[in-house]
Design a protein around this motif. Structure first.
Motif, PDB file in Angstrom:
ATOM      1  N   LEU A 147      39.478  32.366  35.465  1.00 22.55           N
ATOM      2  CA  LEU A 147      39.295  33.415  36.472  1.00 22.55           C
ATOM      3  C   LEU A 147      37.831  33.810  36.548  1.00 22.55           C
ATOM      4  O   LEU A 147      37.063  33.643  35.602  1.00 22.55           O
ATOM      5  N   TRP A 148      37.446  34.327  37.707  1.00 22.06           N
ATOM      6  CA  TRP A 148      36.139  34.943  37.846  1.00 22.06           C
ATOM      7  C   TRP A 148      36.276  36.440  37.565  1.00 22.06           C
ATOM      8  O   TRP A 148      37.137  37.113  38.170  1.00 22.06           O
ATOM      9  N   LEU A 149      35.420  36.926  36.671  1.00 22.63           N
ATOM     10  CA  LEU A 149      35.315  38.369  36.480  1.00 22.63           C
ATOM     11  C   LEU A 149      34.116  38.838  37.293  1.00 22.63           C
ATOM     12  O   LEU A 149      33.005  38.298  37.147  1.00 22.63           O
ATOM     13  N   VAL A 182      28.877  37.938  37.884  1.00 20.31           N
ATOM     14  CA  VAL A 182      30.085  37.110  37.792  1.00 20.31           C
ATOM     15  C   VAL A 182      30.069  36.353  36.465  1.00 20.31           C
ATOM     16  O   VAL A 182      29.044  35.776  36.078  1.00 20.31           O
ATOM     17  N   ALA A 183      31.213  36.354  35.790  1.00 24.84           N
ATOM     18  CA  ALA A 183      31.408  35.550  34.580  1.00 24.84           C
ATOM     19  C   ALA A 183      32.769  34.884  34.678  1.00 24.84           C
ATOM     20  O   ALA A 183      33.658  35.361  35.386  1.00 24.84           O
ATOM     21  N   GLU A 207      41.107  34.303  40.958  1.00 25.36           N
ATOM     22  CA  GLU A 207      40.794  32.881  40.972  1.00 25.36           C
ATOM     23  C   GLU A 207      39.514  32.660  41.770  1.00 25.36           C
ATOM     24  O   GLU A 207      39.201  33.452  42.680  1.00 25.36           O
ATOM     25  N   PRO A 208      38.750  31.621  41.438  1.00 27.72           N
ATOM     26  CA  PRO A 208      37.436  31.435  42.070  1.00 27.72           C
ATOM     27  C   PRO A 208      37.472  31.492  43.598  1.00 27.72           C
ATOM     28  O   PRO A 208      36.619  32.131  44.219  1.00 27.72           O
ATOM     29  N   VAL A 235      41.952  44.778  28.509  1.00 28.44           N
ATOM     30  CA  VAL A 235      43.158  44.231  29.144  1.00 28.44           C
ATOM     31  C   VAL A 235      42.757  43.385  30.349  1.00 28.44           C
ATOM     32  O   VAL A 235      41.662  43.568  30.915  1.00 28.44           O
ATOM     33  N   PRO A 236      43.596  42.433  30.760  1.00 31.45           N
ATOM     34  CA  PRO A 236      43.240  41.519  31.854  1.00 31.45           C
ATOM     35  C   PRO A 236      42.915  42.268  33.143  1.00 31.45           C
ATOM     36  O   PRO A 236      43.614  43.214  33.538  1.00 31.45           O
ATOM     37  N   GLY A 237      41.873  41.831  33.814  1.00 33.69           N
ATOM     38  CA  GLY A 237      41.449  42.485  35.042  1.00 33.69           C
ATOM     39  C   GLY A 237      42.292  42.148  36.242  1.00 33.69           C
ATOM     40  O   GLY A 237      42.248  42.851  37.257  1.00 33.69           O
ATOM     41  N   ASP A 238      43.077  41.053  36.170  1.00 35.44           N
ATOM     42  CA  ASP A 238      43.861  40.668  37.341  1.00 35.44           C
ATOM     43  C   ASP A 238      45.137  41.488  37.491  1.00 35.44           C
ATOM     44  O   ASP A 238      45.837  41.370  38.500  1.00 35.44           O
TER      45      ASP A 238
END
Length: 367
Positions: free
Chosen positions: A152-154, A146-147, A165-166, A49-52
């Motif tokens: 988005l940055w994970l 970081v990926a 966001e970066p 699921v999305p990390g944000d």
């Protein structure tokens, strides 16, 4: 082992990626292209699921029982939650050797929506994990991995995981060294990362209900137990019927013995009640009065199987006289007590010997 990653989210497309024996065996942009899993291979489905929209914190916890750990997680979540706690799903991950454990917070409604959307596609995931946790930890203690995905940055560090966001991600990372991870390196690292996932969001009310396959041996045992129970039940009922039949036969035998004693010697008894009533009528006896004395006497004798009724006479002035064989003093006392309790006068004679048998006369009269 087969592992299928389903990337759930708010978009119409649901990408997927499948690993077999630690290698990428297939991937697609929608669930329509997802082939069925091989039922002969062990495997699992992991929803990513999305990390944000999932907030991850690392908290220090002592070793606790599962129920105590869940209660502690709710208390810690109350200090950091940005939404009402009753609308927030709280999940607690594995406690590390340093005593730190990941704490995840996500809106309950989002969990419900993700599971409902997957269920529409016939998928019930074994685990649900936030996307940043699919990144490997940096090789050194310092820094973060970081990926980039979907703008988005994970970000993943020893006690850090988020998607942003970066610009915001750079602020949150600060001075930590950044280890960039390309797509190929990410795919290569997936097997080890999946083996060490620190948290699963399927907890509490969202715990997956696992249906164990039916073991044929266990099914046979259940069938044998059911059969044994049925046999025991039928045996109990048959035993009860047998006891009732024996009791009825015994009562009929005693009634026949009583009739034989009251009728002339040599009479064949076929209808005890009718024949005794007819005999009384011949002798001018009072049928109802005789029955009122005989019935309590036979009922009193019935509980003493060793007693034999040797003879019986009836004359209205003197009452009913029954000759009993094999009656012990305690048996006689019990019979007299039962007759008196039935509202009758009863008395016994002294025992007498008759060919080696002890006979006793019991006289019964109405009060």
């Amino acid at each position: 082992m087969m592992q299928t990653l389903i990337f759930a989210g708010d978009s119409a497309d649901t990408p997927w990626l499948r690993l077999e024996a630690g290698r990428v065996a297939g991937e697609g942009r929608s669930l329509d292209s997802l082939p069925p899993a091989d039922p002969t291979l062990p495997g699992e489905i992991i929803a990513v699921v999305p990390g944000d929209v999932v907030v991850l914190h690392w908290v220090e916890l002592p070793p606790l029982a599962p129920a105590q750990a869940a209660a502690a997680a709710r208390m810690l979540a109350a200090d950091v939650a940005t939404t009402p706690l009753d609308a927030t799903h709280v999940a607690l991950g594995k406690r590390g050797a340093d005593g730190m454990a990941p704490l995840a917070l996500v809106e309950r409604q989002r969990m419900q929506d993700w599971l409902a959307a997957l269920a529409m596609a016939g998928i019930d995931p074994d685990r649900i994990v936030p996307a940043p946790l699919l990144l490997p930890l940096p090789l050194t203690e310092a820094g973060v991995t970081v990926a980039e995905a979907a703008g988005l940055w994970l970000v993943r560090g020893p006690h850090l995981a988020f998607a942003a966001e970066p610009g915001l991600a750079e602020i949150l990372i600060g001075a930590e060294p950044v280890h960039r991870l390309g797509d190929d390196a990410w795919r290569t690292s997936l097997p080890m990362t999946l083996a060490a996932l620190p948290i699963d969001l399927r907890q509490g009310e969202f715990t997956r209900i696992r249906r164990r396959p039916i073991d044929p041996r266990q099914l046979r045992r259940i069938a044998l137990l059911a059969l044994g129970l049925l046999v025991l039940l039928l045996g109990t009922q048959l035993a009860g019927l047998l006891r009732q039949t024996l009791a009825a036969d015994h009562a009929e035998m005693q009634l026949s013995d009583a009739a034989r004693a009251a009728l002339p010697r040599g009479t064949i008894v076929t209808d005890p009640h009718g024949q005794v009533t007819a005999r009384l009528a011949e002798l001018g006896g009072d049928g109802p009065a005789f029955a009122s004395l005989t019935a309590p006497l036979l009922a009193a004798i019935e509980g003493h199987p060793k007693i034999m009724l040797d003879g019986i006479t009836y004359a209205p002035p003197t009452g009913l006289v029954a000759t009993l064989a094999g009656a012990s003093p305690p048996d006689l006392d019990a019979i007299i007590a039962a007759l008196q309790a039935a509202g009758l006068n009863a008395a016994t004679s002294n025992p007498r010997d008759n060919g080696g048998r002890q006979l006793v006369d019991v006289t019964v009269r109405p009060r």
